[in-house]
Structure formats: C-alpha cells, structure tokens
Design a protein around this motif. Sequence first.
Motif, short mmCIF file in Angstrom:
data_model
loop_
_atom_site.label_atom_id
_atom_site.label_comp_id
_atom_site.label_asym_id
_atom_site.label_seq_id
_atom_site.Cartn_x
_atom_site.Cartn_y
_atom_site.Cartn_z
N LEU A 163 -1.51 -48.75 -39.17
CA LEU A 163 -1.05 -47.45 -39.66
C LEU A 163 0.47 -47.35 -39.65
O LEU A 163 1.09 -46.89 -40.61
N THR A 164 1.08 -47.80 -38.54
CA THR A 164 2.53 -47.70 -38.40
C THR A 164 3.25 -48.55 -39.44
O THR A 164 4.20 -48.09 -40.09
N SER A 165 2.82 -49.81 -39.59
CA SER A 165 3.50 -50.69 -40.55
C SER A 165 3.22 -50.28 -41.99
O SER A 165 4.05 -50.48 -42.88
N HIS A 166 2.05 -49.68 -42.23
CA HIS A 166 1.74 -49.20 -43.59
C HIS A 166 2.68 -48.07 -43.99
O HIS A 166 3.23 -48.07 -45.10
N ILE A 209 6.98 -51.73 -30.26
CA ILE A 209 6.66 -50.83 -29.14
C ILE A 209 5.23 -50.31 -29.25
O ILE A 209 4.49 -50.24 -28.26
N VAL A 210 4.83 -49.96 -30.48
CA VAL A 210 3.46 -49.50 -30.72
C VAL A 210 2.47 -50.59 -30.31
O VAL A 210 1.46 -50.32 -29.66
N GLN A 211 2.75 -51.84 -30.70
CA GLN A 211 1.89 -52.96 -30.30
C GLN A 211 1.88 -53.12 -28.78
O GLN A 211 0.81 -53.29 -28.18
N GLY A 212 3.06 -53.06 -28.17
CA GLY A 212 3.18 -53.25 -26.72
C GLY A 212 2.45 -52.20 -25.92
O GLY A 212 1.98 -52.47 -24.81
N ILE A 213 2.33 -51.00 -26.47
CA ILE A 213 1.61 -49.93 -25.77
C ILE A 213 0.11 -49.99 -26.07
O ILE A 213 -0.72 -49.99 -25.16
N SER A 214 -0.23 -50.06 -27.34
CA SER A 214 -1.63 -49.92 -27.74
C SER A 214 -2.51 -51.11 -27.38
O SER A 214 -3.72 -50.95 -27.18
N ILE A 262 10.78 -60.32 -37.53
CA ILE A 262 9.54 -60.57 -36.80
C ILE A 262 9.84 -60.82 -35.33
O ILE A 262 9.15 -60.32 -34.44
N ILE A 263 10.89 -61.59 -35.05
CA ILE A 263 11.27 -61.87 -33.66
C ILE A 263 11.62 -60.58 -32.93
O ILE A 263 11.22 -60.38 -31.77
N VAL A 264 12.34 -59.69 -33.60
CA VAL A 264 12.72 -58.41 -33.00
C VAL A 264 11.47 -57.62 -32.61
O VAL A 264 11.36 -57.10 -31.50
N ALA A 265 10.50 -57.54 -33.53
CA ALA A 265 9.27 -56.80 -33.27
C ALA A 265 8.47 -57.43 -32.14
O ALA A 265 7.91 -56.74 -31.28
N VAL A 266 8.39 -58.77 -32.14
CA VAL A 266 7.63 -59.49 -31.10
C VAL A 266 8.25 -59.28 -29.72
O VAL A 266 7.54 -59.04 -28.74
N VAL A 267 9.57 -59.38 -29.64
CA VAL A 267 10.25 -59.18 -28.35
C VAL A 267 10.05 -57.74 -27.86
O VAL A 267 9.82 -57.51 -26.66
N LEU A 312 11.16 -51.93 -37.09
CA LEU A 312 10.48 -53.10 -36.53
C LEU A 312 10.36 -52.99 -35.01
O LEU A 312 9.34 -53.37 -34.44
N VAL A 313 11.40 -52.48 -34.38
CA VAL A 313 11.34 -52.26 -32.92
C VAL A 313 10.24 -51.26 -32.60
O VAL A 313 9.47 -51.44 -31.64
N LEU A 314 10.15 -50.20 -33.39
CA LEU A 314 9.13 -49.18 -33.18
C LEU A 314 7.73 -49.77 -33.30
O LEU A 314 6.84 -49.48 -32.48
N ILE A 315 7.53 -50.61 -34.31
CA ILE A 315 6.23 -51.25 -34.49
C ILE A 315 5.91 -52.15 -33.29
O ILE A 315 4.78 -52.19 -32.80
#
Length: 263
Positions: A29-32, A11-16, A216-221, A6-9
Amino acid sequence: MDTLKLVLIGIVQGISEWLPISSKTQVLLTSHFLLGLDIAIAYTFGLFMELGSIGSALIYFRREVRNVFEDRRLLVYLVIVTLITGIIGVPLYIISDKILQNAYNPGIPMIILGIALIIDGIYIRFSRTMTRSFRDLSIKDYLIVGFAQGLAALPGVSRSGMTVSTMLFLGVKPEDAFKYSYLAYIPAALGAVATTVLFSRESIKYVVSNTGTEGIIVAVVAALLTGLIVIDILIRLAKKRNIYIVDFVLGAIAIAISLLVLL
C-alpha cells in the motif's frame, strides 16, 4: 526517487514485519501510493524489503543463530518449519504474483488484503490458551507452525501474525511464541527472497531501474534499524493482550482505501 519516501517505506517494513499485521500489505500500500508502483510491482518491492528484516533478525538473534547447530531441538524445528513453509508457500507465492499482475484495478486486491488483515486479527484475538515452553512442542506442532507460515505467502496474510498466534494456540507462552516465530522467519525469508529472484525477475528489474540501487539500500537499512528497535520492544512486551487491535485498524484502513480507489 525521493529518499524520504524510501526511508518511510523501510520504516513501514521494519515495523510491520514484526507485528501481527501483514508487512507485505503495508509495504504494498505504501509503495503503491508513495512511489506510484503497480500493485504487482509493489508486491515484489515489498518482498525485496525482506532483506532489511532478515538483517534485523540475524543481528538481534545472533547468539541463537550462531549456536543453532549445537541446539538439536532448535535445528530440527527450523528445518521442519522451513521445509513445510516452502512446500506451502512457493506455490501460493506464484499464484499470488500472477493474480496481482492481472489485477488492473488495485481496489479489488486491496479489499481482499483488508479482509485478510481483519481475519488475522480475529484469529489472534481468540487463539490464546494456557501456556507451555517451546521445548514442550512436538514434531507435529512444528508441522502446524510451518503450514501456518506457508500461508503467509498470500498477500494480506501476516507471517508473524500466523506463526505467533498459531504457537499461542498450541499453548506456547507469549515470549517463546514471539522469539521462535522470529527465528523461523530467517530461513523462510531467505527462501522468499530466492523465490522472488526466480519468478519475478522482470518486476525486480523494474524496481531497480525506478528506485536505483542506492534507493533500495536506503530503504533496506531503514527497515533493518527500525526492525531492531521493534523486535526488542515486542519481546519485552510479549505478554500484552491487545496487539491484535492493530490488525482490525489496518484492515479497516485497507478496505477504506480500496473503496476510494474503486469509486
């Protein structure tokens, strides 16, 4: 649910989100592949991750956001761009959501997403012209930027890629193109989240039940913190001319992955 994934996803959102690549595509793609989410569910999950990027933009541009009602030109720009984005983007989002729900083989939409990324890269590569200030833009220019941002509701089309490159095509200097593209993102993303809530409730319930509120909170942060770093770097390096290469590379990767899935 694996917290590291979830952290990786996030980070992917935060970069892309802030690069001229489609964050929806990368998170899809990442979450799939990491979480095993269905393509349609992964698409909804990607829009859910917008919350982190909205937080990044609000924090980084807090001064502009705080003074938006005192800057008439900026206020008019945001209102017009957001309205046009909604008019174009909401119908495209609904259509895309239905198409993805019926895409039983994920390889097919991924090929489309990969091609869209490469087209993004070509568009960005050849859209740079002589520069002018954001303050020189007209109402007509605002309409064009809003239309470009609305098209980003389609899977695989980069919002920042479309708006930044469109502004560059209109002659806006790179640092202004990035800054005002990112500012236009805030109301547009809030609208996207609202649209997701209205039209993808079942997908949202599925995401929440499978990842949990804490996940979800972890991924959002993670997306928020990563986004703050990336925005700062890109604003500083706005005059670099090779950022479009990322689109070509990720587009090729998406196509390659889709071919593997189809085979």
